[in-house]
Design a protein around this motif. Sequence first.
Motif, PDB file in Angstrom:
ATOM      1  N   TYR A 140      14.305 -39.590 -22.454  1.00 35.96           N
ATOM      2  CA  TYR A 140      13.979 -38.234 -22.921  1.00 35.96           C
ATOM      3  C   TYR A 140      12.810 -38.232 -23.910  1.00 35.96           C
ATOM      4  O   TYR A 140      12.046 -37.268 -23.960  1.00 35.96           O
ATOM      5  N   LEU A 141      12.652 -39.304 -24.667  1.00 36.68           N
ATOM      6  CA  LEU A 141      11.479 -39.358 -25.552  1.00 36.68           C
ATOM      7  C   LEU A 141      10.189 -39.448 -24.725  1.00 36.68           C
ATOM      8  O   LEU A 141       9.160 -38.895 -25.105  1.00 36.68           O
ATOM      9  N   LYS A 142      10.276 -40.121 -23.578  1.00 36.12           N
ATOM     10  CA  LYS A 142       9.111 -40.140 -22.676  1.00 36.12           C
ATOM     11  C   LYS A 142       8.863 -38.743 -22.131  1.00 36.12           C
ATOM     12  O   LYS A 142       7.731 -38.281 -22.034  1.00 36.12           O
ATOM     13  N   LYS A 143       9.948 -38.087 -21.800  1.00 32.74           N
ATOM     14  CA  LYS A 143       9.839 -36.740 -21.238  1.00 32.74           C
ATOM     15  C   LYS A 143       9.150 -35.771 -22.203  1.00 32.74           C
ATOM     16  O   LYS A 143       8.368 -34.928 -21.784  1.00 32.74           O
ATOM     17  N   VAL A 144       9.456 -35.922 -23.494  1.00 31.91           N
ATOM     18  CA  VAL A 144       8.800 -35.035 -24.472  1.00 31.91           C
ATOM     19  C   VAL A 144       7.516 -35.677 -25.016  1.00 31.91           C
ATOM     20  O   VAL A 144       6.927 -35.208 -25.987  1.00 31.91           O
ATOM     21  N   LYS A 145       7.133 -36.770 -24.386  1.00 30.64           N
ATOM     22  CA  LYS A 145       5.821 -37.403 -24.589  1.00 30.64           C
ATOM     23  C   LYS A 145       5.622 -38.046 -25.953  1.00 30.64           C
ATOM     24  O   LYS A 145       4.522 -38.031 -26.501  1.00 30.64           O
ATOM     25  N   ILE A 146       6.693 -38.619 -26.507  1.00 38.46           N
ATOM     26  CA  ILE A 146       6.516 -39.370 -27.747  1.00 38.46           C
ATOM     27  C   ILE A 146       7.342 -40.657 -27.780  1.00 38.46           C
ATOM     28  O   ILE A 146       7.912 -41.004 -28.821  1.00 38.46           O
ATOM     29  N   PRO A 147       7.378 -41.423 -26.673  1.00 40.99           N
ATOM     30  CA  PRO A 147       8.172 -42.658 -26.708  1.00 40.99           C
ATOM     31  C   PRO A 147       7.666 -43.632 -27.761  1.00 40.99           C
ATOM     32  O   PRO A 147       8.439 -44.418 -28.316  1.00 40.99           O
ATOM     33  N   GLU A 148       6.371 -43.568 -28.067  1.00 39.55           N
ATOM     34  CA  GLU A 148       5.778 -44.525 -29.024  1.00 39.55           C
ATOM     35  C   GLU A 148       6.244 -44.254 -30.456  1.00 39.55           C
ATOM     36  O   GLU A 148       6.020 -45.081 -31.341  1.00 39.55           O
ATOM     37  N   GLN A 149       6.920 -43.125 -30.680  1.00 45.36           N
ATOM     38  CA  GLN A 149       7.385 -42.813 -32.039  1.00 45.36           C
ATOM     39  C   GLN A 149       8.835 -43.271 -32.277  1.00 45.36           C
ATOM     40  O   GLN A 149       9.381 -43.047 -33.355  1.00 45.36           O
ATOM     41  N   ALA A 150       9.432 -43.900 -31.291  1.00 49.07           N
ATOM     42  CA  ALA A 150      10.881 -44.166 -31.321  1.00 49.07           C
ATOM     43  C   ALA A 150      11.363 -44.871 -32.584  1.00 49.07           C
ATOM     44  O   ALA A 150      12.468 -44.624 -33.056  1.00 49.07           O
ATOM     45  N   HIS A 151      10.537 -45.760 -33.135  1.00 52.42           N
ATOM     46  CA  HIS A 151      11.016 -46.549 -34.274  1.00 52.42           C
ATOM     47  C   HIS A 151      10.522 -46.019 -35.609  1.00 52.42           C
ATOM     48  O   HIS A 151      10.735 -46.643 -36.650  1.00 52.42           O
ATOM     49  N   LYS A 152       9.886 -44.860 -35.585  1.00 45.21           N
ATOM     50  CA  LYS A 152       9.465 -44.238 -36.839  1.00 45.21           C
ATOM     51  C   LYS A 152      10.580 -43.352 -37.389  1.00 45.21           C
ATOM     52  O   LYS A 152      11.580 -43.091 -36.713  1.00 45.21           O
ATOM     53  N   TYR A 153      10.355 -42.844 -38.601  1.00 44.85           N
ATOM     54  CA  TYR A 153      11.305 -41.909 -39.224  1.00 44.85           C
ATOM     55  C   TYR A 153      10.748 -40.489 -39.115  1.00 44.85           C
ATOM     56  O   TYR A 153       9.515 -40.302 -39.048  1.00 44.85           O
ATOM     57  N   PRO A 154      11.634 -39.479 -39.121  1.00 44.94           N
ATOM     58  CA  PRO A 154      11.169 -38.101 -38.948  1.00 44.94           C
ATOM     59  C   PRO A 154      10.011 -37.718 -39.879  1.00 44.94           C
ATOM     60  O   PRO A 154       9.059 -37.072 -39.444  1.00 44.94           O
ATOM     61  N   GLY A 155      10.076 -38.172 -41.139  1.00 47.22           N
ATOM     62  CA  GLY A 155       9.033 -37.820 -42.096  1.00 47.22           C
ATOM     63  C   GLY A 155       7.644 -38.329 -41.729  1.00 47.22           C
ATOM     64  O   GLY A 155       6.649 -37.858 -42.274  1.00 47.22           O
TER      65      GLY A 155
END
Length: 260
Positions: A140-155
């Motif tokens: 789903y992170l790929k689907k919303v086009k941000i898989p590369e952010q997976a290991h970051k924090y929301p901030g």
Amino acid sequence: MSEAIERAIDRSHMQVSDEVAIQISQMNKWYGSFHVLRDVNMTVHKGERIVICGPSGSGKSTLIRCINRLEEHQSGQIVVDGIELTSDLKNIDKVRSEVGMVFQHFNLFPHLTILENCTLAPIWVRKTPKKEAEEVAMHYLKKVKIPEQAHKYPGQLSGGQQQRVAIARSLCMKPRIMLFDEPTSALDPEMIKEVLDTMIELAEEGMTMLCVTHEMGFAQAVANRVIFMDQGQIVEQNEPGEFFRNPKSERTKLFLSQIL
Ligand code: ADP
Ligand code: MG
């Protein structure tokens, strides 16, 4: 009129079924002595994309929140996917697992990574094995086009990216219905489009959606029905072309003249 919708919408999967997803009958809600929702009747069929609009304070959020029981109604009936919302907790859990919700403020857990935000409920509520939950989350992170952010924090993410994480997080629970409460109204203009594009894709895949939004470009492009609320009531509803071209009530006309 919003210019957010630029690409052609694929309507081939956006068919409305005869099956009912949500049925609300003669529903009333009070906050103390304040009668916030008045005799609301509404039938949502599977595959419908409904936009709810109306002035601030008209009860839009309250209505949406009643549908997954974040708020309790006092009279009338709400049935979601065949399950009546009563005070029975078992029913509430079942409904919550079928209904995803995305809020104006993304409500991500700041101390968890993006991936952990997405796997928390599947692991702890659904008892999905961690590895499987992570695979689903990455999908789903790929689907919303941000898989590369997976290991970051929301901030560390922009508002638009955080809202797309919130959508992905909801999708990880495989909901049948998605509720959106002003998902773009806390975003800077340049980020609105990326979130609306994600919502358009969901609609194109046939998701049943209820969206409180003032993005009227989105309503025109994606909704099959627009509902106008005022003072706790559904005042008017129609397919978007007719709703915008030919509003019936004076209250709707006044509202549209203020936002378009
Ligand atoms: P909208 O989303 O259309 O702006 P809301 O559903 O948030 O409207 O609110 C409808 C009305 O109910 C408003 O007058 C608001 O002040 C009131 N209200 C909302 N939440 C509460 C609450 N928890 N307690 C008391 N009044 C509330
Ligand atoms: Mg609201």
